[in-house]
Design a protein around this motif. Sequence first.
Motif, PDB file in Angstrom:
ATOM      1  N   THR A 105       0.828  -1.215   0.091  1.00 29.55           N
ATOM      2  CA  THR A 105       0.154  -0.111   0.084  1.00 29.55           C
ATOM      3  C   THR A 105       0.636   1.202   0.045  1.00 29.55           C
ATOM      4  O   THR A 105       0.301   2.250  -0.241  1.00 29.55           O
ATOM      5  N   ARG A 106       2.193   1.082   0.056  1.00 30.10           N
ATOM      6  CA  ARG A 106       3.017   2.219  -0.092  1.00 30.10           C
ATOM      7  C   ARG A 106       3.880   2.155  -1.373  1.00 30.10           C
ATOM      8  O   ARG A 106       5.000   2.376  -1.187  1.00 30.10           O
ATOM      9  N   GLN A 107       3.361   1.364  -2.414  1.00 31.24           N
ATOM     10  CA  GLN A 107       3.842   1.267  -3.625  1.00 31.24           C
ATOM     11  C   GLN A 107       5.435   0.804  -3.641  1.00 31.24           C
ATOM     12  O   GLN A 107       6.161   1.202  -4.435  1.00 31.24           O
ATOM     13  N   VAL A 145       5.727   8.339  -1.733  1.00 28.48           N
ATOM     14  CA  VAL A 145       4.460   7.852  -2.511  1.00 28.48           C
ATOM     15  C   VAL A 145       3.816   9.089  -3.223  1.00 28.48           C
ATOM     16  O   VAL A 145       4.111  10.275  -2.748  1.00 28.48           O
ATOM     17  N   SER A 187       4.469  11.879   1.073  1.00 30.93           N
ATOM     18  CA  SER A 187       3.495  11.831  -0.175  1.00 30.93           C
ATOM     19  C   SER A 187       3.705  13.113  -0.908  1.00 30.93           C
ATOM     20  O   SER A 187       3.646  14.072  -0.278  1.00 30.93           O
ATOM     21  N   GLN A 197      -2.710  10.092  -1.671  1.00 33.96           N
ATOM     22  CA  GLN A 197      -3.295   9.875  -0.332  1.00 33.96           C
ATOM     23  C   GLN A 197      -2.478  10.559   0.707  1.00 33.96           C
ATOM     24  O   GLN A 197      -2.043   9.858   1.597  1.00 33.96           O
ATOM     25  N   ASN A 201      -0.241  10.370   5.629  1.00 34.90           N
ATOM     26  CA  ASN A 201       1.174  10.570   5.616  1.00 34.90           C
ATOM     27  C   ASN A 201       1.701  11.362   6.632  1.00 34.90           C
ATOM     28  O   ASN A 201       1.051  12.462   6.909  1.00 34.90           O
ATOM     29  N   SER A 370       0.387   0.983  -7.539  1.00 38.10           N
ATOM     30  CA  SER A 370      -0.548   2.011  -6.882  1.00 38.10           C
ATOM     31  C   SER A 370      -0.715   1.748  -5.517  1.00 38.10           C
ATOM     32  O   SER A 370      -0.141   0.717  -5.115  1.00 38.10           O
ATOM     33  N   GLN A 371      -1.245   2.772  -4.773  1.00 40.76           N
ATOM     34  CA  GLN A 371      -1.395   2.462  -3.153  1.00 40.76           C
ATOM     35  C   GLN A 371      -2.519   1.521  -2.931  1.00 40.76           C
ATOM     36  O   GLN A 371      -2.762   1.358  -1.841  1.00 40.76           O
TER      37      GLN A 371
END
Lengths: 586, 100
Positions: A105-107, A145, A187, A197, A201, A370-371
């Motif tokens: 989820t953080r690429q 991200v 981010s 997103q 962050n 992607s996240q």
Amino acid sequence: MPTDVENWKSEVYGREIREHLFDFAEQGFDSIPDDERDAWFERFKWWGLYHQRNGQEGYFMMRIGTPNGVLEPGQLRVVGEIADEYARGPGTNPIFGDAYADFTTRQSIQLHWIELSDVPAIFETLEANGLSTQQACGDSWRNIVGNPVAGKDGQEVIDAWPVIRDLNETFKGNDDHANLPRKWKVSVTGSADGSGQGDINDLAFEPAYKAVEGGDGSEDAVGFNVRVGGGLARNEPRFARDIDVWVPPERVSDVAGGLSALFRDNGDREDRYNARIKFLVDEWGAEAVRETLQEEYVDFELRSAGRDVREEYTYNAGGGERNDLIGVHDQKDGRNFVGLNVLVGRMGAEDVLELADLAEEYGSGEVRLSQRQNVIVTDVPDDALDSLLGEPLLEHYSPEPSPFMRGSVACTGTEYCSLSIVETKNRQVRFARWLKANVDLPTDVDEFHIHLSGCTASCAQPQIADVSLRGMKTRKDGEPVEALDVGLGGGLGENPQFARWVTQRVPADEVPGAIANLVESFAAERLEGESFRSFVARHDDDELDAFVDPEETDYDDPMLHNTKRTWYPYAENDGLDEAPPTPADD
Amino acid sequence: MTTRLRVLDDGAWLSIDDTREVRVSELWRLDAPDFCGCDLADLIVENFQAVGIDGARIEARVHGQCIACGTTGVTGWIPVGRVHDGEFAEFDRSTVRRSR
């Protein structure tokens, strides 16, 4: 008093860990003195290596940080080859087999079952191809991200990719920012959809316009507004707070470095639970953060916040266009990017290599992450689209998946993670398959996000989903079973909202039935055209709890027992006393 | 003899003499009237907050939830096991633990 971790960090941390890591790799895992293992495992995180849980002694998770999720041509193939050669262990996953890569989820990318002795060879291969594990974990700048299609997105306000690259080059391996009180998640978003997103962050740069002195006044400059102190972990979710600063692209590094230094100097090093900057913002307030930044950490006058584009945010916003980046979308150069659904982010090594082939054949060879744990093939010309979309691999990694496949996000879970309370990835796959076969959403609802996180660390970002699932335990017929708390109505957008935890401790085998009943109530009682998030917003917790209504169905959950008491949940002989030996050094 | 005690990996483990000995995700029966109103709390161990020693007895403060009544919070000091002749032995999971 400083924590053990702070003491270890004060002795050896940052880049210098590498030399020790390589020495241990050469001499073998057993060369790490018993009374130093806790310290070295903590330090190895800075180089992206996380010792797996008990029963898996001597094996590591390796995280590769890919800034903004960008895998340049050729890099995905390298990841697939490394996964194929090195990410094989004694446990075989019944759904994913041996050797796979997890998109996070953080690429970033995570590989499992990595042996210490293989680390130098893996690092050599990664670095020869422009990839790195440096600072992928540990107390410093993590993977940066943003909108993964930065620089290509047709909806872009400003190209954030050069800014992200600059931040990555400036703050990776930077000794002044290598040892922070805790992780530091940044981010940078340039698109108007909110897909970076930023709100969740530690530090967020979001696109904004500002009238600049000296300009002719005909057009505002484009830069970034700054928000600080977001994060989801530990039952203490926060959205990043607006500190009333606008920064032009060329000053982002100064402001980011100033805030990182402010955190370095003022974060709580005596209590790791209180160490994230979100708690410092709680304590000081956004205004004091701004004042301290101005007075002590930057040598130019900060400008007040500009005009943002938050009202245009759609990403994970619960309705409207581009709730995610799945499907075919226009690039600003006339080509296309194609977002493919990777259920729970896990892709077998063979599929990774095949996707690399497809990206080269139909695009530029570049792939982005992607996240939402999905992959995006970029630079596909119009005349290659049909051929790409017709490839057999895309039947599984679909650009038009079922909403329940598309919306599924899951963390690592008890398969490998020490903190998790429940099994996650395989369970989420089973959930998604059952929901796809048994539940119909209203015809005008084509996105429905379900995030499953094994614990309160919230790596699957459960609080920003339509349906949030979080690992728990309960008793069923007197016996302890894995369970999930159910939250509803979370999401981002102009006005982000955390999920409300309305139903607690649902036995895992009753969760699909609960979601089916919830969707049935939503379909029956929604206002015309109403989104799920709006539907949740206009009901109180008791009403929502009644809609959830857990129920056994024909869904079968083979992992209801305590999966943490196994060395590997899917092993035939799974008891901890059956755990494999520490891998031999070869 | 000194016993080395640590909370590791964001509260996932208690390390005792450099070995990861006690993990989260277990259910413990707790005699802890200060934590919740149940006669015996049925505590899911979510995070270790601190670890200490009282004589030979290892104790921890735990963030968790009573799955019987839903109370969530941090417990007092709960015994988790004992060190004898340099060896740690975890208390049986069915043991009723009294917090102080």
